[in-house]
Write an enzyme that holds these catalytic residues in place. Structure first.
Site, PDB file in Angstrom:
ATOM      1  CE  LYS A 106      -6.696  14.701  92.504  1.00 60.73           C
ATOM      2  NZ  LYS A 106      -6.317  13.355  92.049  1.00 60.73           N
ATOM      3  CD  GLU A 122      -1.955  14.324  86.193  1.00 53.43           C
ATOM      4  OE1 GLU A 122      -0.740  14.578  86.130  1.00 53.43           O
ATOM      5  OE2 GLU A 122      -2.490  13.840  87.218  1.00 53.43           O
ATOM      6  CB  SER A 176     -11.991  13.506  97.833  1.00 46.89           C
ATOM      7  OG  SER A 176     -12.976  13.621  96.831  1.00 46.89           O
TER       8      SER A 176
END
Lengths: 407, 258
Positions: free
Chosen positions: A99, A121, A388
């Site tokens: 991210k 969010e 990830s």
């Protein structure tokens, strides 16, 4: 009518209005149209600006820790008895997931636009933590919206965000997970758009977000491509990534789209099985619709009301999928499958025991697919799976689920 | 000729909003018939699970209606019943997915045949309207466009193609009560009037007769939603006299500046 998948396609989409074939677009209140156009213009300028690119590269390397290793999972490969499995170690990035790649890019844009406040969010909390991190780093105000259910199941990340100085708003509407968090973030943005940039965390939402987030995340695939060529002298046979909104998957896949020999599979959350309300596999039980700014595949009832979803993984527990994934599926370029909660939990433990790596529950869905596929492949074939994120945030939840006790 | 545009008449108009099925469709029917005596146009909200343009009040109404099991087809039935009893101009307000999932043409055709006059989709901006607006035109519905305080140079383009009325969003943010409206509504309305004779009505945040009079003086009409929905929330099935009383006050306030 649709162009064949060629070297042109991966670069030419979306079109100027943000459409990937029939998907995408800009379904937002009029109040947000001018801000989205400004954002798009600023992004396109920044993309051409060597100074922006230099800054982005600097922070990705020095702050986030790129490049991440492409690690040969020797014991996992041996145990599965088929293809050689490589892990793209996004879990080793600062803040513990992919991210941050997107957050660095967007916070630099926010600064260029003179915004003093950022909002986000978050589902699993990884995007919230990454946003709180870049906000702290640049001294911006930060508010993160998170479903109340997710706040509970990902409590560690709530503490991290607060320690980084962000305000975390627990959203109590609806089923209190990622979709409701996005609704609240959109409502905040439409109210405070003059001083606020919305750092949307996935390749979803109104144009230019799906394109912009993809481009900030494609560093994963660019690196992996270079690394696998270095290590193996050839391209992989299969890429695997989990798909919530789909940013880690599109980031890995995109640089390989024109390599016809590279197969790709996206793994959605199968939850407790493909029945309404029990899963988040949009390509299994979903249909075309418009939600939160874009047109894509959604889990909805016959009246267009969005259905409840379920996944053990908060980051995949979402009713819609990024528009480019819908397009790639139509083209037959990427295959989409799902892993159930049980399969993901099994993969979570297997990777921990065999490789000494505790993956995020999201990434464990991708690992579950590798566990299925690798044994069916030849020993000289290569799989690259996107790890990830790391699983620290999930440890308490998994321990409770598998009946592990601390004493 | 647009029934909605005509409803603005020479005086200032009062546009009222209700969420269908809150608390149930029978109450909605009674509320619409009662409001028809005071309001010039009535917006009927079709509930959606994720109404991102709404503040807490109308979100709550959407949720109450959906948990009562209201469906799009039941709302079409409601409109057919209402149409037998009043000619007041009616516009649906809902979200793109409600229309799209029903089948855009099938939805618009059914709405027109049931007696609707317009459609408002707050998540369909000018750039995406080609999917909806021409179909509305074919079936005689006005596709009502919104402008906002951030619209600036977009206003002329949007207003030029406006039908029914131009919905002027008074402030940044979602629907709901505001103590003050600080945007320069007069300037927005002037930009609209430069390019069209379609009336301009102001909505978002208007809740008192004084605010309604103030906004009516600057535009051709005012839109009240959350203030009405709040009364429905408070009084439920007994809301009709309370809503009627409130609507009369708003109507008087709006008329006072006509």
């Amino acid at each position: 009518m649709l162009p064949a998948m060629s070297s042109m396609v991966s670069e030419s989409l979306p079109d100027v209005r943000g459409h990937f074939g029939p998907y995408g677009g800009r379904f937002v209140p009029e109040t947000l149209m001018h801000p989205l156009q400004e954002l798009e213009a600023e992004y396109l300028r920044a993309r051409q600006d060597p100074e922006f690119q230099r800054e982005l590269a600097y922070y990705l390397k020095e702050f986030c820790g790129r490049p991440t290793p492409l690690y040969y999972a020797e014991r996992l490969s041996r145990e599965l008895g088929g293809a050689r499995v490589y892990l793209k170690r996004e879990d080793l990035l600062h803040t513990g997931a992919h991210k941050i790649n997107n957050c660095i890019g967007q916070v630099l844009l926010a600064r260029r636009m003179g915004k003093t406040r950022v909002i986000a969010e978050t589902g699993a909390g990884q995007h919230g933590v990454a946003t709180a991190t870049v906000a702290a780093m640049f001294g911006l105000k930060c508010v993160v919206y998170m479903g109340a259910v997710d706040c509970e199941r990902q409590a560690l990340n709530v503490y991290r965000m607060k320690m980084l100085g962000a305000e975390v708003v627990a959203v109590k509407a609806g089923q209190q997970t990622l979709k409701e968090a996005i609704n609240e973030a959109m409502r905040d943005w439409v109210t405070n758009v003059r001083n606020t940039h919305y750092i949307l965390g996935t390749a979803y939402g109104a144009h230019p977000y799906p394109m912009m987030v993809r481009n900030f995340q494609r560093v994963i695939g660019d690196e992996a491509r270079r690394q696998v060529l270095e290590k193996e002298g050839r391209l992989p046979d299969l890429l695997v990534a989990c798909v919530g909104g789909g940013s880690n998957a599109i980031g890995l896949f995109h640089p390989f789209l024109d390599d016809a020999g590279v197969k790709m599979v996206g793994v959605e959350a199968g939850g407790e099985g493909i029945e309404p309300g029990k899963h988040a596999a949009r390509f299994q039980g979903g249909s075309l619709g418009v939600l939160q700014g874009t047109r894509s595949y959604l889990l909805q009832d016959e009246w267009g009301q969005i259905q409840l979803t379920h996944s053990v993984s908060a980051g995949l527990d979402y009713a819609a999928v990024g528009p480019e994934h819908a397009w790639l599926r139509d083209q037959g370029r990427v295959e989409y499958t799902f892993a159930t909660d049980a399969q993901a939990l099994d993969a979570f433990q297997k990777l921990a025991r065999l490789e000494g790596i505790i993956p995020a529950l999201e990434s464990a869905h991708a690992v579950a697919e590798v566990i299925r596929r690798a044994p069916t492949m030849a020993a000289d074939q290569l799989i690259v799976v996107n790890l990830s994120g790391r699983g620290d945030k999930d440890v308490a939840q998994v321990a409770a689920k598998i009946g592990l006790h601390s004493q | 000729m647009s029934k909605i545009k005509n409803a603005f008449g020479p005086g200032k108009a009062f546009v009222a909003f209700l969420t269908c099925g809150d608390p149930d469709l029978d109450t909605t029917e009674k509320l619409v018939l009662s409001l028809a005596a005071h309001a010039d146009v009535i917006e009927l909200g079709i509930p959606f699970s994720d109404p991102t343009a709404e503040g807490p009040t109308i979100q709550g109404a959407n949720l109450r209606a959906l948990s009562g099991g209201v469906t799009t087809d039941q709302i079409f039935e409601l409109v057919r019943r209402i149409r037998k009893q009043t000619a007041v101009p009616l516009a649906f307000m809902t979200y793109a997915n409600v229309v799209f999932s029903y089948g855009t043409e099938r939805f618009i055709k059914t709405a027109a045949q049931a007696g609707m006059d317009g459609l408002i989709l707050p998540d369909v901006p000018f750039e995406e309207k080609e999917e909806f607006a021409p179909v509305c035109r074919a079936y005689g519905l006005d596709f009502i466009s919104l402008i906002a305080p951030t619209s600036r140079q977009r206003i002329a383009r949007i207003a030029k193609e406006a039908e029914g009325f131009v919905y002027c969003v008074s402030s940044l943010g979602v629907t709901g009560v505001r103590s003050q409206i600080t945007s320069d509504i007069g300037a927005m309305v002037r930009q609209v009037r430069e390019v069209t004779d379609v009336p301009a009505a102001v909505g978002f945040g208007i809740s008192t007769p004084a605010q309604a009079a103030d906004m009516a003086a600057k535009a051709d009409g005012v839109i009240l939603g959350s203030a009405i929905v709040k009364l429905v929330e408070r009084y439920g099935r007994d809301a009709v006299p309370h809503v009627a009383e409130f609507a009369q006050k708003i109507k008087d306030a709006v008329r006072s500046v006509s």
